[in-house]
Design an enzyme around this catalytic site. Sequence first.
Site, PDB file in Angstrom:
ATOM      1  N   CYS A  95       1.856  -3.257  -7.417  1.00 61.37           N
ATOM      2  CA  CYS A  95       2.919  -2.256  -7.545  1.00 61.37           C
ATOM      3  C   CYS A  95       3.456  -1.820  -6.179  1.00 61.37           C
ATOM      4  O   CYS A  95       2.786  -1.051  -5.468  1.00 61.37           O
ATOM      5  CB  CYS A  95       2.375  -1.063  -8.322  1.00 61.37           C
ATOM      6  SG  CYS A  95       3.575   0.269  -8.471  1.00 61.37           S
TER       7      CYS A  95
ATOM      8  N   CYS B 169       4.161   1.987  -5.991  1.00 54.84           N
ATOM      9  CA  CYS B 169       2.966   2.829  -5.850  1.00 54.84           C
ATOM     10  C   CYS B 169       2.339   2.684  -4.467  1.00 54.84           C
ATOM     11  O   CYS B 169       1.921   3.670  -3.871  1.00 54.84           O
ATOM     12  CB  CYS B 169       1.889   2.435  -6.873  1.00 54.84           C
ATOM     13  SG  CYS B 169       2.485   1.966  -8.476  1.00 54.84           S
ATOM     14  N   ASP B 170       2.229   1.450  -3.984  1.00 51.00           N
ATOM     15  CA  ASP B 170       1.406   1.205  -2.797  1.00 51.00           C
ATOM     16  C   ASP B 170       2.183   0.806  -1.542  1.00 51.00           C
ATOM     17  O   ASP B 170       1.601   0.762  -0.459  1.00 51.00           O
ATOM     18  CB  ASP B 170       0.361   0.116  -3.115  1.00 51.00           C
ATOM     19  CG  ASP B 170      -0.571   0.552  -4.242  1.00 51.00           C
ATOM     20  OD1 ASP B 170      -0.850   1.765  -4.319  1.00 51.00           O
ATOM     21  OD2 ASP B 170      -0.992  -0.289  -5.033  1.00 51.00           O
TER      22      ASP B 170
END
Length: 315
Positions: free
Chosen positions: A133, A136-137
């Site tokens: 992701c 997200c990251d």
Amino acid sequence: MKVYDLIIIGAGPAGLSAGIYAGRAMLDTLIIEQGQEGGQILQTAEIENYPGSELEESGATLIDRMTAQITKFGIEKVYDTVKEVSLEGQVKTVLCDRGSYQAKTLIIAGGATAKPIGCVGEEEFLGRGISHCGTCDGPFFRGLEVFVVGGGDAALEEAIYLTKFAKKVTVLHRRRILRAARSIQEKAFKNEKIDFMYHTVIKEVRGDGLLESMTVTNVKDGSETEINADTNDGTFGIFVFIGYKPATELYQGKLELDEKGYIITDVDMKTNVKGVYAAGDIRQKSLRQVITAAADGAIAAVQAGKYIEEEVETV
Ligand code: NAP
């Protein structure tokens, strides 16, 4: 036990869309979601191909509005994990971790999960250097080097997104031809931070706590290359986008699945079991997009309503 008209398993675009249509049709409906509403689309930073979406639309903002719509229709929702389903007969039972639920019809919209690379060391570094992701990251890799595995739409879109943070992004693809749409390819080729390594797969990842090095294999000539983190950085990131695996373990032997495990439906989203429908990424189809998931959900809910009206005796 209460018998709902409809239970929807999964609150991604397919399940939420089914909820909207079921709500409008006044079906007494329960949605069961094991995590957060939205599913995979939450990982998409920019959506530009869902008709009518905002100009600055992300997966999260689109899902927020879909969720608000089902709330408006008074659909019930529980957060629970499905353990077992009983599909035969006029009352379907869904057994979850925290309770058991029954309905006359069932829409399975549980989606799919990201496929792993399958290399040595992968499990150890998942969430500690390896991610599925970008949204997200990505921010954890500000100023660092990043590798993206895959050659489809997801891989190239995420590679482009990751250039916001990473100093360099290298796409590792197992073939020479990319699967991604031409327009996405063009964008990636124009981006000066993106490089490509073709015919390449990851054999092993290593590090002491953090990801520090990896061995990649050229699948054409079998040669191996060591890639080490920049000494100043100490680490790098690997983002994996090599497709998805449908969440259909629960339905093996109960529903007709194709050779990849996707649920087979007809054009009305009907499975081979009466009163049971599948919608979205979990079913066999040629295009997995928010728009096709939403369309599937709408069709499945309408068909569930028809089935109850025409075929279900009072239970
Ligand atoms: P995909 O289209 O199935 O592409 C997967 C990529 O990973 C392919 O390039 C494939 O290589 C590669 N791959 C598969 N298994 C591999 C393995 N074991 N090792 C190394 N590489 C491997 O998957 P996706 O990109 O995740 O997209 C999934 C669906 O969502 C597609 O229908 C896509 O169109 C859609 N999507 C659309 C958008 C958009 O329209 N904006 C964005 C994201 C996703 P090969 O090419 O050699 O098979």
